[in-house]
Design an enzyme around this catalytic site. Sequence first.
Site, short mmCIF file in Angstrom:
data_model
loop_
_atom_site.label_atom_id
_atom_site.label_comp_id
_atom_site.label_asym_id
_atom_site.label_seq_id
_atom_site.Cartn_x
_atom_site.Cartn_y
_atom_site.Cartn_z
N THR A 82 -57.21 55.92 115.69
CA THR A 82 -56.16 56.91 115.51
C THR A 82 -55.14 56.91 116.65
OG1 THR A 82 -57.54 58.33 114.12
CG2 THR A 82 -55.69 59.38 115.24
N ASP B 155 -51.98 63.41 110.71
CA ASP B 155 -52.07 63.30 112.17
C ASP B 155 -50.74 62.90 112.81
OD1 ASP B 155 -54.67 63.77 111.50
OD2 ASP B 155 -55.51 62.13 112.64
N ASP C 41 -53.76 67.92 109.05
CA ASP C 41 -54.08 68.00 110.48
C ASP C 41 -52.97 67.43 111.35
OD1 ASP C 41 -56.46 68.95 109.55
OD2 ASP C 41 -57.66 67.22 110.11
#
Length: 253
Positions: free
Chosen positions: A132, A190, A217
């Site tokens: 990520t 994200d 998120d």
Amino acid sequence: GGAGATGTGGSTSQPCGAIASTATRPQLSTAQAANYTTAKYLGDWNPTAGLTLPGSPTYTVAEDGSGDSTTVKGALAKATGSSRVNILIKAGTYREKISLSGSTPITLYGADADASKVVITYGDSSDSAGGTPQSATFTVSNPGFQAKNLTFANDLDENASGCTNCQALAFYSTGDKLVFDNVRFIGNQDTIYFDSTGTSAVARVYLKNAFVEGDTDYIFGRATVVLEDSEMHYTSLRKPTNAGRQIAPSTAA
């Protein structure tokens, strides 16, 4: 960053139904509200005035070759020393994946109040980049980083990429005292990950007049973040019920 990194959320709140009235939603008392102020979270650092642009830049980025560099990465490579380096980015879309480290304080800015005129974008995902944080278009560990009048984006096409882990950051940081004034962050899952280097490390981030867009998120991490006069744009319920949130903080207790 576990909640944001996995896209599974982390909230203990109940599933949302019809929008509740203020009569049925928990309300802060005046005494409680006094604990939720910018000063409470940012301490003796007060960036609330926003950023004042310099009279002239240290370096200029221009796609047409009229500046010191045709790429943002090229201008950043010139930035050294302990004094602040101000980099003007002229209008354009800069398709670059950038990682900024070191101690030199950097300010990136566009000259126009329309932040959509300067776009720094890339299209990595957690799958393609190997994690990520690694998917970020722009990564900063420098303390004191600043940006104004521009856009950070991750334009990953989730369908075309065939990604399974589609976390795709527009911005990732671990530095302290970061300021974003009239900055847009565009992505899906994200979008922005404001982190710290460890649970005991202080990392404070201030956003003023910002626009943050995503669907799962998309504001998360361990840093302490204050958003003031800013807009969160929730684009869609892409994940199943309770599988994603707008905000997924993991600040240390």
